[in-house]
Design a protein around this motif. Structure first.
Motif, PDB file in Angstrom:
ATOM      1  N   ASP A  26       5.849  38.103  46.461  1.00 62.13           N
ATOM      2  CA  ASP A  26       5.230  38.605  45.227  1.00 62.13           C
ATOM      3  C   ASP A  26       5.071  37.488  44.198  1.00 62.13           C
ATOM      4  O   ASP A  26       4.136  37.497  43.413  1.00 62.13           O
ATOM      5  CB  ASP A  26       5.999  39.793  44.654  1.00 62.13           C
ATOM      6  CG  ASP A  26       7.446  39.477  44.344  1.00 62.13           C
ATOM      7  OD1 ASP A  26       8.023  38.610  45.013  1.00 62.13           O
ATOM      8  OD2 ASP A  26       7.996  40.106  43.430  1.00 62.13           O
ATOM      9  N   HIS A  81      -3.804  32.732  40.414  1.00 61.22           N
ATOM     10  CA  HIS A  81      -4.170  32.821  39.001  1.00 61.22           C
ATOM     11  C   HIS A  81      -3.641  31.615  38.223  1.00 61.22           C
ATOM     12  O   HIS A  81      -4.348  31.050  37.381  1.00 61.22           O
ATOM     13  CB  HIS A  81      -3.639  34.116  38.389  1.00 61.22           C
ATOM     14  CG  HIS A  81      -4.102  35.332  39.121  1.00 61.22           C
ATOM     15  ND1 HIS A  81      -5.412  35.750  39.120  1.00 61.22           N
ATOM     16  CD2 HIS A  81      -3.441  36.217  39.903  1.00 61.22           C
ATOM     17  CE1 HIS A  81      -5.542  36.829  39.859  1.00 61.22           C
ATOM     18  NE2 HIS A  81      -4.359  37.136  40.341  1.00 61.22           N
ATOM     19  N   SER A 112       2.100  35.385  45.405  1.00 56.28           N
ATOM     20  CA  SER A 112       0.812  36.070  45.247  1.00 56.28           C
ATOM     21  C   SER A 112       0.230  35.888  43.840  1.00 56.28           C
ATOM     22  O   SER A 112      -0.963  36.097  43.626  1.00 56.28           O
ATOM     23  CB  SER A 112       0.946  37.552  45.586  1.00 56.28           C
ATOM     24  OG  SER A 112       1.778  38.194  44.652  1.00 56.28           O
ATOM     25  N   SER A 113       1.057  35.486  42.874  1.00 60.42           N
ATOM     26  CA  SER A 113       0.544  35.225  41.525  1.00 60.42           C
ATOM     27  C   SER A 113       0.021  33.791  41.379  1.00 60.42           C
ATOM     28  O   SER A 113      -0.630  33.470  40.387  1.00 60.42           O
ATOM     29  CB  SER A 113       1.632  35.486  40.481  1.00 60.42           C
ATOM     30  OG  SER A 113       2.656  34.515  40.591  1.00 60.42           O
TER      31      SER A 113
END
Length: 130
Positions: free
Chosen positions: A37, A44, A40-41
């Motif tokens: 998780d 950005h 997954s950022s």
């Protein structure tokens, strides 16, 4: 000459780590170096880093054209720092999540995506030693 050897070692090390990160092992995708998780950022964060780097490079270019050498050095140092952060985050993302497959139409994959990817990879390999 000394810097050339150091650059070569760092370059080969970085591409070895990236190659290992991209290679699937025993059917697994990625090494789970960090929580999925969190990784997954990273796209950005990487986008913000890349945009910031472009801005800093432009400011550095304008500074050197205006003969403001100290300011140019600050912008180039900041750009270098951001590029190193990008590389670290990118390798961690790929190592954790695995490579991402192209999901668009086959014709765009063959006529646009793969040629652009090939050029991108070639330029990235050439630019690291420079």
């Amino acid at each position: 000459m000394r810097f050339g050897i150091v650059t070569t070692i760092i370059t080969l090390g970085a591409y070895t780590v990236l190659g290992l990160a991209l290679a699937p092992i025993d059917g697994r995708e990625g090494f789970a170096l960090i929580p999925r998780d969190v990784a997954s950022s990273f796209p950005h964060i990487i986008a913000v880093i890349n945009l910031s780097t472009v801005v800093l490079l432009q400011l550095g270019y304008r500074s050197i054209r205006g003969k403001r050498i100290s300011l140019h050095a600050v912008f180039m140092g900041a750009s270098f720092t951001l590029i190193v952060a990008f590389l670290v985050l990118y390798v961690l993302k790929v190592a954790t999540l695995g490579p991402e497959a192209y999901k668009g139409p086959e014709i765009l994959r063959n006529l646009v995506y793969l040629p652009a990817l090939t050029i991108h990879l070639a330029l990235s390999i050439i630019s690291v030693p420079l």
